[in-house]
Design a protein around this motif. Structure first.
Motif, PDB file in Angstrom:
ATOM      1  N   LEU A  66     -34.435  11.367  31.917  1.00 26.79           N
ATOM      2  CA  LEU A  66     -33.674  11.466  32.991  1.00 26.79           C
ATOM      3  C   LEU A  66     -34.910  10.178  33.874  1.00 26.79           C
ATOM      4  O   LEU A  66     -34.393   9.375  34.396  1.00 26.79           O
ATOM      5  CB  LEU A  66     -34.239  12.713  33.944  1.00 26.79           C
ATOM      6  CG  LEU A  66     -33.577  13.640  33.485  1.00 26.79           C
ATOM      7  CD1 LEU A  66     -33.206  14.501  34.707  1.00 26.79           C
ATOM      8  CD2 LEU A  66     -32.071  13.276  34.079  1.00 26.79           C
ATOM      9  N   ALA A  67     -36.209  10.060  34.113  1.00 28.39           N
ATOM     10  CA  ALA A  67     -37.202   9.299  34.551  1.00 28.39           C
ATOM     11  C   ALA A  67     -36.757   8.111  33.748  1.00 28.39           C
ATOM     12  O   ALA A  67     -37.196   7.327  34.360  1.00 28.39           O
ATOM     13  CB  ALA A  67     -39.128   9.280  34.127  1.00 28.39           C
ATOM     14  N   ARG A  68     -36.957   8.145  32.640  1.00 30.04           N
ATOM     15  CA  ARG A  68     -36.642   6.125  32.156  1.00 30.04           C
ATOM     16  C   ARG A  68     -35.683   6.139  32.770  1.00 30.04           C
ATOM     17  O   ARG A  68     -34.878   5.019  32.527  1.00 30.04           O
ATOM     18  CB  ARG A  68     -36.098   6.099  30.239  1.00 30.04           C
ATOM     19  CG  ARG A  68     -38.145   6.432  29.674  1.00 30.04           C
ATOM     20  CD  ARG A  68     -37.793   6.426  28.644  1.00 30.04           C
ATOM     21  NE  ARG A  68     -37.258   7.936  28.167  1.00 30.04           N
ATOM     22  CZ  ARG A  68     -38.166   8.555  27.893  1.00 30.04           C
ATOM     23  NH1 ARG A  68     -39.523   9.117  28.160  1.00 30.04           N
ATOM     24  NH2 ARG A  68     -38.193  10.143  27.393  1.00 30.04           N
ATOM     25  N   LEU A  99     -35.944  13.229  40.669  1.00 30.97           N
ATOM     26  CA  LEU A  99     -35.526  13.439  39.093  1.00 30.97           C
ATOM     27  C   LEU A  99     -34.045  14.341  38.893  1.00 30.97           C
ATOM     28  O   LEU A  99     -33.179  14.839  38.207  1.00 30.97           O
ATOM     29  CB  LEU A  99     -36.113  14.474  38.289  1.00 30.97           C
ATOM     30  CG  LEU A  99     -37.862  13.035  37.808  1.00 30.97           C
ATOM     31  CD1 LEU A  99     -38.483  14.174  37.309  1.00 30.97           C
ATOM     32  CD2 LEU A  99     -36.892  12.396  36.290  1.00 30.97           C
ATOM     33  N   ALA A 100     -33.577  15.012  40.259  1.00 37.04           N
ATOM     34  CA  ALA A 100     -32.731  16.380  40.650  1.00 37.04           C
ATOM     35  C   ALA A 100     -31.440  15.278  40.486  1.00 37.04           C
ATOM     36  O   ALA A 100     -30.352  15.748  40.206  1.00 37.04           O
ATOM     37  CB  ALA A 100     -33.197  17.648  41.175  1.00 37.04           C
ATOM     38  N   ARG A 142     -33.258   6.781  35.034  1.00 34.56           N
ATOM     39  CA  ARG A 142     -33.724   6.266  36.660  1.00 34.56           C
ATOM     40  C   ARG A 142     -34.307   5.204  37.647  1.00 34.56           C
ATOM     41  O   ARG A 142     -35.702   5.074  36.765  1.00 34.56           O
ATOM     42  CB  ARG A 142     -34.312   7.429  37.603  1.00 34.56           C
ATOM     43  CG  ARG A 142     -34.081   7.313  38.914  1.00 34.56           C
ATOM     44  CD  ARG A 142     -35.211   7.614  40.212  1.00 34.56           C
ATOM     45  NE  ARG A 142     -35.143   7.557  40.964  1.00 34.56           N
ATOM     46  CZ  ARG A 142     -35.395   6.324  41.760  1.00 34.56           C
ATOM     47  NH1 ARG A 142     -36.727   5.928  41.368  1.00 34.56           N
ATOM     48  NH2 ARG A 142     -35.056   6.041  42.989  1.00 34.56           N
ATOM     49  N   TYR A 157     -39.359  15.659  42.933  1.00 36.41           N
ATOM     50  CA  TYR A 157     -39.049  16.516  41.973  1.00 36.41           C
ATOM     51  C   TYR A 157     -37.527  15.548  42.165  1.00 36.41           C
ATOM     52  O   TYR A 157     -36.405  16.358  41.610  1.00 36.41           O
ATOM     53  CB  TYR A 157     -39.110  17.417  42.360  1.00 36.41           C
ATOM     54  CG  TYR A 157     -39.999  18.108  41.763  1.00 36.41           C
ATOM     55  CD1 TYR A 157     -41.486  17.919  41.496  1.00 36.41           C
ATOM     56  CD2 TYR A 157     -40.535  19.751  41.757  1.00 36.41           C
ATOM     57  CE1 TYR A 157     -42.609  18.550  40.406  1.00 36.41           C
ATOM     58  CE2 TYR A 157     -41.577  21.219  41.129  1.00 36.41           C
ATOM     59  CZ  TYR A 157     -42.301  20.031  40.598  1.00 36.41           C
ATOM     60  OH  TYR A 157     -43.298  21.056  40.478  1.00 36.41           O
ATOM     61  N   PRO A 212     -28.057  19.353  29.644  1.00 36.88           N
ATOM     62  CA  PRO A 212     -29.324  19.257  31.006  1.00 36.88           C
ATOM     63  C   PRO A 212     -29.752  18.053  29.735  1.00 36.88           C
ATOM     64  O   PRO A 212     -30.175  18.222  28.613  1.00 36.88           O
ATOM     65  CB  PRO A 212     -30.593  20.192  31.048  1.00 36.88           C
ATOM     66  CG  PRO A 212     -29.317  21.697  30.680  1.00 36.88           C
ATOM     67  CD  PRO A 212     -28.257  21.431  29.523  1.00 36.88           C
ATOM     68  N   ILE A 213     -30.414  17.405  30.571  1.00 38.65           N
ATOM     69  CA  ILE A 213     -30.928  15.794  29.659  1.00 38.65           C
ATOM     70  C   ILE A 213     -32.981  15.912  30.136  1.00 38.65           C
ATOM     71  O   ILE A 213     -32.839  16.692  30.459  1.00 38.65           O
ATOM     72  CB  ILE A 213     -30.314  14.854  30.489  1.00 38.65           C
ATOM     73  CG1 ILE A 213     -29.100  14.580  30.912  1.00 38.65           C
ATOM     74  CG2 ILE A 213     -31.173  13.159  30.393  1.00 38.65           C
ATOM     75  CD1 ILE A 213     -28.746  13.346  31.340  1.00 38.65           C
ATOM     76  N   SER A 214     -33.555  15.691  29.309  1.00 38.32           N
ATOM     77  CA  SER A 214     -35.122  15.959  29.001  1.00 38.32           C
ATOM     78  C   SER A 214     -35.521  15.208  30.668  1.00 38.32           C
ATOM     79  O   SER A 214     -34.801  13.994  30.612  1.00 38.32           O
ATOM     80  CB  SER A 214     -35.715  15.423  28.148  1.00 38.32           C
ATOM     81  OG  SER A 214     -35.291  14.141  28.230  1.00 38.32           O
ATOM     82  N   VAL A 215     -36.633  15.489  31.447  1.00 40.61           N
ATOM     83  CA  VAL A 215     -36.809  14.943  31.719  1.00 40.61           C
ATOM     84  C   VAL A 215     -37.729  12.910  31.553  1.00 40.61           C
ATOM     85  O   VAL A 215     -37.102  12.517  32.765  1.00 40.61           O
ATOM     86  CB  VAL A 215     -37.919  15.812  32.555  1.00 40.61           C
ATOM     87  CG1 VAL A 215     -39.489  14.702  33.184  1.00 40.61           C
ATOM     88  CG2 VAL A 215     -37.822  16.996  32.837  1.00 40.61           C
ATOM     89  N   GLY A 216     -38.345  13.393  30.191  1.00 43.17           N
ATOM     90  CA  GLY A 216     -38.279  11.985  29.947  1.00 43.17           C
ATOM     91  C   GLY A 216     -37.116  11.047  30.501  1.00 43.17           C
ATOM     92  O   GLY A 216     -37.274   9.973  30.298  1.00 43.17           O
ATOM     93  N   GLU A 222     -30.117  14.028  37.611  1.00 47.65           N
ATOM     94  CA  GLU A 222     -29.626  14.306  36.261  1.00 47.65           C
ATOM     95  C   GLU A 222     -27.971  15.053  37.044  1.00 47.65           C
ATOM     96  O   GLU A 222     -27.864  14.930  36.722  1.00 47.65           O
ATOM     97  CB  GLU A 222     -30.809  15.842  36.467  1.00 47.65           C
ATOM     98  CG  GLU A 222     -29.807  16.921  35.967  1.00 47.65           C
ATOM     99  CD  GLU A 222     -30.900  18.109  36.049  1.00 47.65           C
ATOM    100  OE1 GLU A 222     -31.133  18.082  37.249  1.00 47.65           O
ATOM    101  OE2 GLU A 222     -31.478  18.615  34.908  1.00 47.65           O
TER     102      GLU A 222
END
Lengths: 203, 203
Positions: free
Chosen positions: B14-16, B133-134, B18, B130, B8-12, B137
């Motif tokens: 992923l957000a950066r 981000l999914a 995308r 959500y 897994p990659i951190s939410v941060g 990922e």
């Protein structure tokens, strides 16, 4: 418990783990964790890349008390008019005009949308989705609470006329033992090509 | 490239990572990946836990072509009226009434909100956060596109009267070289206690 973020969890596991919490410990934690999460939320897409969001982090005890008073005033007026199915649902869930989470939680994030930006409210709520997952990743529980008298709360927080209060998000460590509310299955909420056509896993 | 999700990659991150993508490869992938992402999105909180969302996955080429035609008809009408700052912005960004991504992308997710649920649109857009981000990922690029004539597209997809089309999300592998649009800094979009009071990192 704060997770250190060095061993990331999948978005799915975070989303499944996160539940709505209404009881918070008063234990505080470093503000920088919240700033990190807003820094994640701001990466969300927005109409015309207008980034129509503003976040106010409330930590001052006196101000949280005042927010609670204003919200509870609004809630009392709201509850005095609620009837029927909604009244029954509120009773079953044990919800009332009292909002102790607004003073118990060490922080509240107030999220505002810029009224005139295109797709402003949509963009802000999409960013709130990012925000909740970033908070959950750090072990921070949250609640999305919109008071019935949002304009009064916005005024208290000195919100300029071109912004609108969307939601208050109290944050902290959970003391809420209630399990997560169940969700319908993905098959029930998904169609294939046309609305109502059952999902076929063959695609 | 599909990420397998085992690391897994951190939410941060992923957000950066995308970004909004408007050019998609026609290369397809397994439908189950999309179903997994909707299964994540449905974990979002919603007003009264009404789960006011419905997702239609469009994979049929003829239907995608028809959606594109209907959207482009709406866009032509929209563009014929655009003036001033918005017209200039569209020109600079190279945007027009043409929406090839609606036929190029192997899938479109059409997202609907239940009109009468409390905080319905807010909840649905939070769930879209959500969802994006999914998808990211899993290495799936996406675009949030709301046509100006959304009701016509909803009708084409046989949407019942109690639902409203919120957004079309074309999905696939990116062929868009444009960099992510820059974001303002977290300090610019965050206040402490009162709107407009500069963030102090001391808290």
């Amino acid at each position: 418990m704060i997770l250190d973020g060095s061993t990331p969890i999948s978005v799915g596991d975070l989303a499944r783990r996160r539940k709505t919490v209404r009881k918070f410990s008063s234990e505080s934690f470093d503000l920088s964790l919240i700033v990190e999460c807003i820094d994640v939320a701001k990466e969300a897409p927005s109409g015309k890349n207008a980034q129509p969001w503003h976040f106010v982090i409330v930590s001052d005890s006196g101000l949280k008390k005042r927010i609670r008073e204003v919200c509870e005033d609004g809630e009392k007026r709201f509850y005095s008019h609620v009837r029927g199915e909604l009244a029954e649902w509120l009773r079953i869930k044990g919800l009332s005009w009292e909002k102790p989470f607004l003073t118990d939680a060490p922080y509240i994030i107030a999220v505002f949308s810029h009224k005139k930006s295109p797709f402003s409210r949509e963009s802000v709520w999409l960013a709130v989705g990012y925000l909740l997952l970033a908070l959950e990743e750090r072990g921070i529980a949250s609640l999305t609470y919109t008071p019935p008298n949002r304009d009064e709360v916005a005024e208290l927080l000195e919100c300029p006329a071109e912004y609108r209060l969307e939601v208050l998000i109290p944050l902290g460590f959970s003391e809420d033992d209630k399990p997560k509310e169940p969700r319908r299955s993905v098959e029930e909420i998904t169609s294939m090509n046309y609305f109502g056509v059952k999902l076929s896993r063959e695609g």
